[in-house]
Write a protein that holds these residues in place. Structure first.
Motif, mmCIF file in Angstrom:
data_model
loop_
_atom_site.group_PDB
_atom_site.id
_atom_site.type_symbol
_atom_site.label_atom_id
_atom_site.label_comp_id
_atom_site.label_asym_id
_atom_site.label_seq_id
_atom_site.Cartn_x
_atom_site.Cartn_y
_atom_site.Cartn_z
ATOM 1 N N LYS A 54 5.656 13.780 -0.158
ATOM 2 C CA LYS A 54 5.295 12.763 0.784
ATOM 3 C C LYS A 54 6.338 12.425 1.600
ATOM 4 O O LYS A 54 7.684 12.228 1.268
ATOM 5 C CB LYS A 54 4.665 11.421 -0.051
ATOM 6 N N LYS A 66 8.927 9.703 3.755
ATOM 7 C CA LYS A 66 9.251 8.369 3.899
ATOM 8 C C LYS A 66 8.641 7.587 4.898
ATOM 9 O O LYS A 66 8.329 8.171 6.050
ATOM 10 C CB LYS A 66 11.062 8.255 4.186
ATOM 11 N N ARG A 67 8.049 6.491 4.484
ATOM 12 C CA ARG A 67 7.447 5.779 5.261
ATOM 13 C C ARG A 67 8.178 5.372 6.537
ATOM 14 O O ARG A 67 9.374 5.188 6.615
ATOM 15 C CB ARG A 67 6.721 4.488 4.757
ATOM 16 N N GLU A 119 9.832 2.954 9.301
ATOM 17 C CA GLU A 119 10.323 1.653 9.421
ATOM 18 C C GLU A 119 10.669 1.193 10.896
ATOM 19 O O GLU A 119 11.412 2.265 11.553
ATOM 20 C CB GLU A 119 11.227 1.303 8.461
ATOM 21 N N SER A 151 3.199 3.301 7.985
ATOM 22 C CA SER A 151 4.261 2.212 7.809
ATOM 23 C C SER A 151 4.230 1.361 6.486
ATOM 24 O O SER A 151 5.072 0.771 5.853
ATOM 25 C CB SER A 151 4.508 1.062 8.834
ATOM 26 N N GLN A 152 2.894 1.378 5.866
ATOM 27 C CA GLN A 152 2.596 0.400 4.694
ATOM 28 C C GLN A 152 2.866 1.164 3.768
ATOM 29 O O GLN A 152 2.457 2.453 3.358
ATOM 30 C CB GLN A 152 1.440 -0.433 4.727
ATOM 31 N N GLN A 153 3.150 0.723 2.521
ATOM 32 C CA GLN A 153 3.381 1.098 1.008
ATOM 33 C C GLN A 153 2.051 1.132 0.378
ATOM 34 O O GLN A 153 1.789 2.286 -0.283
ATOM 35 C CB GLN A 153 4.291 0.161 0.378
ATOM 36 N N GLU A 154 0.938 0.457 0.711
ATOM 37 C CA GLU A 154 -0.461 0.462 0.125
ATOM 38 C C GLU A 154 -1.117 1.650 0.682
ATOM 39 O O GLU A 154 -1.011 1.901 1.819
ATOM 40 C CB GLU A 154 -0.932 -0.612 -0.032
ATOM 41 N N GLU A 210 -5.065 6.752 -1.974
ATOM 42 C CA GLU A 210 -3.372 7.138 -2.166
ATOM 43 C C GLU A 210 -2.629 6.824 -0.861
ATOM 44 O O GLU A 210 -3.088 7.371 0.113
ATOM 45 C CB GLU A 210 -3.374 8.499 -2.666
ATOM 46 N N SER A 211 -1.632 6.419 -1.016
ATOM 47 C CA SER A 211 -0.651 6.351 0.270
ATOM 48 C C SER A 211 -0.037 7.733 0.601
ATOM 49 O O SER A 211 0.175 8.530 -0.352
ATOM 50 C CB SER A 211 0.496 5.458 -0.170
ATOM 51 N N THR A 258 2.739 8.211 2.288
ATOM 52 C CA THR A 258 4.235 7.933 2.432
ATOM 53 C C THR A 258 4.691 7.298 1.291
ATOM 54 O O THR A 258 3.985 6.964 0.140
ATOM 55 C CB THR A 258 4.540 7.112 3.599
ATOM 56 N N LYS A 259 6.087 7.435 1.108
ATOM 57 C CA LYS A 259 6.693 6.800 -0.251
ATOM 58 C C LYS A 259 7.729 5.919 0.296
ATOM 59 O O LYS A 259 8.159 5.728 1.545
ATOM 60 C CB LYS A 259 7.314 8.117 -0.728
#
Length: 317
Positions: free
Chosen positions: A5, A7-8, A10, A156-159, A313-314, A316-317
């Motif tokens: 995955k 990186k999300r 930001e 962008s979101q973690q969820e 499942e997201s 990104t991490k």
């Protein structure tokens, strides 16, 4: 292959812009997109060959592959957005450094012709990529609130994104076959998914939720492609199937030979209903004004009985 995955995304991150398929018609489309991303708080860099043209391609195969590889190599780049789709992404696959991609995981987003790149990246690296809009339409005029919402939910979101809801409550989701199933998401544009068959980049649908979308394609041609997928065993191996809106995929007035009486729905019922697996048609995926961004390679749940798709499942991490 192990799932990777990126990186999300930001605020303050750097987005690299490339054109892996067709060239842009108006340079201002790209300028508007870049300015919009900057207004949102991101830094932007562009590929060396972004403005090249080679007939209906945005540069030669090697030039476009060069920009793709360099964006993954560049440590300053956090995410890679394509301008748009068109034609020719598959032509540059032979020049892509998949080891480089695997060792430098980053957000990669696009749809339509970019399906060829998504499938190849999935197969050779395990990197989660994103089936979503190109940045040439990232401007207040073209980017609907629905598009924007799902881009940032995905990147962008973690969820997890959760439900891929209808963009308009007046729209209709059709249940082709009831049932509920979970599996990883894979798929993309129907034409490009079919073009992967018999190549090293062939789509893997076994136990997965297969999503497909198409545009400007008559039912007789869609029938041909579904026949191809069926003969290759790709429909039968899928755990569930999600068909997008498929904009402008009805019969045309021009009748070049045999009169076309099949509708798109007729073909979907012919091929999918006998499989006995959960399947729906009509979600905003692909070539539609309001399109949802889908992370490819993550777990999802298809509740066809209630006409719902959930990304669980997201990406990104």
């Amino acid at each position: 292959m192990e799932k990777i995955k990126p990186k999300r995304l930001e605020k303050g991150d750097t987005i690299g812009i490339i054109a892996p398929a067709s060239p842009h018609y108006n340079r201002s489309d790209i300028i508007r997109g870049i300015e919009t991303l900057q207004e949102w708080g991101y830094k932007v860099i562009t590929g060396e060959n972004l403005h090249n043209k080679h007939e209906y391609l945005a540069g030669t195969d090697k030039e476009r592959a060069h920009d793709f590889n360099e964006m993954f190599r560049n440590e300053e780049v956090d995410a890679i957005f394509v301008t748009h789709g068109g034609y020719g992404s598959a032509r540059m696959l032979r020049y892509i450094d998949f080891d480089l991609v695997r060792k430098n995981p980053k957000i990669f987003i696009g749809y339509s012709d970019i399906t060829s790149l998504h499938l190849a990246i999935q197969k050779y690296t395990g990197l989660v990529t994103f089936h979503g809009p190109g940045m040439a339409g990232f401007n207040p005029e073209d980017l609907t609130e629905y598009r924007k919402e799902y881009v940032f939910k995905a990147l962008s979101q973690q969820e997890p994104i959760g439900e891929i809801r209808k963009a308009n409550e007046k729209k209709w989701i059709n249940c082709i076959h009831k049932g509920e199933v979970e599996g990883e998401l894979t798929g993309g544009n129907l034409t490009l998914v079919c073009a992967s068959l018999g190549t090293p980049y062939e789509i893997d649908t076994k136990g997965k939720i297969l999503f497909l979308e198409e545009v400007w394609t008559e039912p007789w041609n869609i029938d041909h492609m579904f026949t191809h997928l069926y003969h290759a065993g790709k429909l039968q191996e899928a755990a569930g199937i999600v068909i997008g809106e498929c904009t402008d995929c009805g019969p045309k007035k021009l009748d070049p030979g045999f009169h076309v009486t099949f509708s798109l729905e007729d073909i979907l019922y012919d091929f999918i209903e006998p499989l006995g697996i959960p399947a729906i048609h009509g979600l905003p995926i692909g070539h539609t004004k309001d399109l949802a961004t889908l992370p490819m390679g993550v777990n999802a749940k298809l509740d066809a009985t209630n006409k719902k798709l959930y990304v669980t499942e997201s990406g990104t991490k």
